[in-house]
Write a protein that holds these residues in place. Structure first.
Motif, PDB file in Angstrom:
ATOM      1  N   VAL A   1       0.861  -1.180   0.000  1.00 40.14           N
ATOM      2  CA  VAL A   1       0.000   0.000   0.000  1.00 40.14           C
ATOM      3  C   VAL A   1       0.898   1.231   0.000  1.00 40.14           C
ATOM      4  O   VAL A   1       1.533   1.557   1.002  1.00 40.14           O
ATOM      5  CB  VAL A   1      -0.934   0.016   1.226  1.00 40.14           C
ATOM      6  CG1 VAL A   1      -1.831   1.256   1.188  1.00 40.14           C
ATOM      7  CG2 VAL A   1      -1.770  -1.248   1.262  1.00 40.14           C
ATOM      8  N   GLY A   2       0.959   1.892  -1.130  1.00 34.44           N
ATOM      9  CA  GLY A   2       1.815   3.068  -1.271  1.00 34.44           C
ATOM     10  C   GLY A   2       1.527   3.758  -2.580  1.00 34.44           C
ATOM     11  O   GLY A   2       0.687   3.315  -3.369  1.00 34.44           O
ATOM     12  N   GLY A   3       2.234   4.862  -2.815  1.00 30.94           N
ATOM     13  CA  GLY A   3       2.017   5.608  -4.046  1.00 30.94           C
ATOM     14  C   GLY A   3       0.599   6.106  -4.188  1.00 30.94           C
ATOM     15  O   GLY A   3       0.104   6.271  -5.310  1.00 30.94           O
ATOM     16  N   LEU A   4      -0.089   6.364  -3.079  1.00 31.91           N
ATOM     17  CA  LEU A   4      -1.501   6.747  -3.141  1.00 31.91           C
ATOM     18  C   LEU A   4      -1.613   8.187  -3.641  1.00 31.91           C
ATOM     19  O   LEU A   4      -1.311   9.129  -2.935  1.00 31.91           O
ATOM     20  CB  LEU A   4      -2.155   6.589  -1.768  1.00 31.91           C
ATOM     21  CG  LEU A   4      -2.107   5.168  -1.195  1.00 31.91           C
ATOM     22  CD1 LEU A   4      -2.808   5.113   0.156  1.00 31.91           C
ATOM     23  CD2 LEU A   4      -2.704   4.147  -2.156  1.00 31.91           C
ATOM     24  N   SER A   5      -2.062   8.339  -4.876  1.00 33.79           N
ATOM     25  CA  SER A   5      -2.048   9.648  -5.520  1.00 33.79           C
ATOM     26  C   SER A   5      -3.432  10.188  -5.835  1.00 33.79           C
ATOM     27  O   SER A   5      -3.548  11.294  -6.366  1.00 33.79           O
ATOM     28  CB  SER A   5      -1.226   9.578  -6.821  1.00 33.79           C
ATOM     29  OG  SER A   5      -1.779   8.635  -7.709  1.00 33.79           O
ATOM     30  N   GLY A   6      -4.485   9.444  -5.519  1.00 36.67           N
ATOM     31  CA  GLY A   6      -5.842   9.926  -5.746  1.00 36.67           C
ATOM     32  C   GLY A   6      -6.773   9.348  -4.711  1.00 36.67           C
ATOM     33  O   GLY A   6      -6.570   8.221  -4.233  1.00 36.67           O
ATOM     34  N   ILE A   7      -7.803  10.103  -4.340  1.00 34.71           N
ATOM     35  CA  ILE A   7      -8.756   9.664  -3.330  1.00 34.71           C
ATOM     36  C   ILE A   7     -10.127  10.234  -3.664  1.00 34.71           C
ATOM     37  O   ILE A   7     -10.241  11.336  -4.196  1.00 34.71           O
ATOM     38  CB  ILE A   7      -8.303  10.117  -1.919  1.00 34.71           C
ATOM     39  CG1 ILE A   7      -9.236   9.567  -0.821  1.00 34.71           C
ATOM     40  CG2 ILE A   7      -8.229  11.644  -1.832  1.00 34.71           C
ATOM     41  CD1 ILE A   7      -8.722   9.804   0.598  1.00 34.71           C
ATOM     42  N   ASP A   8     -11.180   9.473  -3.361  1.00 35.14           N
ATOM     43  CA  ASP A   8     -12.539   9.978  -3.524  1.00 35.14           C
ATOM     44  C   ASP A   8     -13.436   9.294  -2.503  1.00 35.14           C
ATOM     45  O   ASP A   8     -13.136   8.199  -2.010  1.00 35.14           O
ATOM     46  CB  ASP A   8     -13.060   9.726  -4.943  1.00 35.14           C
ATOM     47  CG  ASP A   8     -14.236  10.631  -5.295  1.00 35.14           C
ATOM     48  OD1 ASP A   8     -14.316  11.741  -4.737  1.00 35.14           O
ATOM     49  OD2 ASP A   8     -15.062  10.247  -6.141  1.00 35.14           O
ATOM     50  N   ARG A   9     -14.550   9.946  -2.195  1.00 33.45           N
ATOM     51  CA  ARG A   9     -15.523   9.413  -1.238  1.00 33.45           C
ATOM     52  C   ARG A   9     -16.873   9.316  -1.917  1.00 33.45           C
ATOM     53  O   ARG A   9     -17.322  10.259  -2.575  1.00 33.45           O
ATOM     54  CB  ARG A   9     -15.631  10.326  -0.011  1.00 33.45           C
ATOM     55  CG  ARG A   9     -16.690   9.902   1.013  1.00 33.45           C
ATOM     56  CD  ARG A   9     -16.703  10.869   2.187  1.00 33.45           C
ATOM     57  NE  ARG A   9     -17.701  10.501   3.197  1.00 33.45           N
ATOM     58  CZ  ARG A   9     -18.955  10.918   3.204  1.00 33.45           C
ATOM     59  NH1 ARG A   9     -19.388  11.736   2.234  1.00 33.45           N
ATOM     60  NH2 ARG A   9     -19.782  10.540   4.159  1.00 33.45           N
ATOM     61  N   ASP A  10     -17.513   8.160  -1.764  1.00 35.80           N
ATOM     62  CA  ASP A  10     -18.862   7.958  -2.283  1.00 35.80           C
ATOM     63  C   ASP A  10     -19.840   8.528  -1.260  1.00 35.80           C
ATOM     64  O   ASP A  10     -19.982   7.978  -0.157  1.00 35.80           O
ATOM     65  CB  ASP A  10     -19.112   6.468  -2.486  1.00 35.80           C
ATOM     66  CG  ASP A  10     -20.442   6.183  -3.169  1.00 35.80           C
ATOM     67  OD1 ASP A  10     -21.295   7.105  -3.217  1.00 35.80           O
ATOM     68  OD2 ASP A  10     -20.637   5.047  -3.638  1.00 35.80           O
ATOM     69  N   PRO A  11     -20.528   9.638  -1.565  1.00 34.36           N
ATOM     70  CA  PRO A  11     -21.423  10.234  -0.570  1.00 34.36           C
ATOM     71  C   PRO A  11     -22.612   9.349  -0.214  1.00 34.36           C
ATOM     72  O   PRO A  11     -23.236   9.539   0.826  1.00 34.36           O
ATOM     73  CB  PRO A  11     -21.883  11.533  -1.255  1.00 34.36           C
ATOM     74  CG  PRO A  11     -21.721  11.279  -2.709  1.00 34.36           C
ATOM     75  CD  PRO A  11     -20.527  10.383  -2.831  1.00 34.36           C
ATOM     76  N   ARG A  12     -22.906   8.364  -1.058  1.00 36.47           N
ATOM     77  CA  ARG A  12     -24.035   7.477  -0.780  1.00 36.47           C
ATOM     78  C   ARG A  12     -23.702   6.452   0.298  1.00 36.47           C
ATOM     79  O   ARG A  12     -24.575   6.029   1.054  1.00 36.47           O
ATOM     80  CB  ARG A  12     -24.465   6.769  -2.064  1.00 36.47           C
ATOM     81  CG  ARG A  12     -25.001   7.710  -3.138  1.00 36.47           C
ATOM     82  CD  ARG A  12     -25.117   7.024  -4.482  1.00 36.47           C
ATOM     83  NE  ARG A  12     -23.810   6.629  -4.996  1.00 36.47           N
ATOM     84  CZ  ARG A  12     -23.604   6.137  -6.210  1.00 36.47           C
ATOM     85  NH1 ARG A  12     -24.640   5.951  -7.022  1.00 36.47           N
ATOM     86  NH2 ARG A  12     -22.404   5.806  -6.608  1.00 36.47           N
TER      87      ARG A  12
END
Length: 386
Positions: free
Chosen positions: A51-62
């Motif tokens: 687990v590394g190189g994490l370059s993007g993130i998003d959250r599902d509001p639902r």
């Protein structure tokens, strides 16, 4: 992902060590407050992957579920994304737990290869730059508010040797089902292709971030740095213009605009846009980050988040070179937050709304799989905005 080589190329003097202390909002930007920071263990293993190189993130509001993309060119494991639970509340940032991982799959159902494996494989005829089976360089990820699929971007590749055939792989924004199966791709704007001469996206400086707007009817992407024909990258004495493109879900360009990246801070090595987030009609939050190398190889970082307003900006979709168009009116922007010492922040998403009425932002800092050393690990940072 920003590379050490990219930093060294723009290095001037010392790092940003003299900047404000870690996770402290730098005046005069008092609108945002830091809720907390969590650091993931270096080399964290999950389901046989690092687990590394994490370059993007998003959250599902639902569902409140988060998704993160690993900037791994199938070197340590096949190109992939993770799901996670992240606790954000008015009292702070709580636990961060990785809950799942899936590889992205090519149209033929196989995982994406590493660059070495792909170039070593036999190939009949020239390798097309738009080859859907080519290696990928993942950078950002978003939940599709209309279909429930995940969309993800990758920067492609530009290798032009002094002799021999070049390797030209276009950047792209692709669609995947929740299990990682290929579901399609967004058509690139005309000037988004990588070509062998001095045109198109720079090496490792292509589509760094994108976001859904207008309830999912529009897709807005932004380049990390100027196109080759648009002039030099930002330096200590001057900023630069990068292209921000608004498209329909079918790929039609509704507008392209010049976003002004600020000049480097004193002695920073490299800067660019790493994330964009829809914030209302014609408005976006844009994240600019800097990384600098100091004496002894120490690293310093700075993050600036701006609100960008497209209204009144010139549509530059048909402007070949921004360097030759001084009449272009760029996007207007105003500062929202500034942080120093929080790491190489690459991704940004809206978190839950708090009881206080504030909106939260959740950021992810990329450890570059340890390439920068232990001083820049993977981090999750939560901010609260009025």
């Amino acid at each position: 992902m920003i590379s050490r080589a990219c930093i060294a190329a723009g290095l001037t003097v010392a790092a940003l060590a003299a900047a404000p202390p870690p996770a402290a909002a730098a005046p005069p930007h008092r609108e945002a407050r830091v809720l907390g920071t969590r650091t993931l263990p270096s080399g964290l293993q999950y389901a046989g992957t690092t687990v590394g190189g994490l370059s993007g993130i998003d959250r599902d509001p639902r569902t409140g579920r988060y998704v993160l993309v690993a900037d791994d060119r199938s070197r340590l494991a096949p190109a992939r994304f993770y799901t996670a639970d992240i606790e954000v509340s008015a009292s702070g940032l709580g636990a961060v737990e990785i809950t799942g991982t899936r590889p992205f799959l090519r149209p033929d159902g196989t995982t994406y290869p590493s660059m070495d494996a792909w170039t070593a494989a036999p190939c009949a005829g020239p390798r097309a730059r738009c080859d859907p089976l080519a290696p990928v360089d993942p950078e950002d990820i978003r939940f599709d508010p209309l279909s429930g699929h995940v969309w993800w971007s990758q920067e492609g590749e530009r290798i032009v040797p002094r002799s021999g055939a070049p390797t030209l792989i276009d950047p792209s924004i692709r669609r995947a089902r929740p299990d990682g199966r290929f579901a399609g791709r967004l058509r690139l704007p005309r000037n988004g292709h990588i070509v062998a001469d001095d045109r198109g996206p720079r090496q490792n400086r292509g589509i760094e971030g994108f976001t859904f707007a207008a309830g999912g009817r529009l897709v807005t992407s932004v380049l990390e740095a100027p196109l080759l024909q648009d002039g030099p990258e930002p330096g200590p004495d001057a900023g630069a213009l990068v292209r921000l493109t608004v498209q329909t879900r079918g790929g039609g360009v509704t507008g392209q605009y010049a976003y002004p990246v600020g000049p480097l801070s004193a002695a920073a090595g490299a800067t660019g846009v790493s994330a964009i987030l829809a914030a209302g009609h014609g408005r976006y939050l844009v994240l600019e980050r800097e990384v600098g190398v100091g004496a002894g190889g120490s690293l310093g970082t700075r993050v600036r988040i701006h609100e960008a307003v497209l209204d009144g900006a010139t549509d530059v979709a048909r402007v070949h070179s921004l360097a030759d168009a001084p009449w272009v009116r760029p996007v207007r922007k105003r500062p929202v937050a500034e942080l120093a010492g929080v790491g190489v922040v690459e991704g940004m998403t809206w978190g839950p709304r708090l009881r206080t009425g504030e909106r939260t932002l959740v950021l992810v800092a990329d450890d570059n799989f340890g390439a920068f050393g232990p001083d820049l690990p993977t981090k999750i940072i939560a901010l609260a905005l009025p």
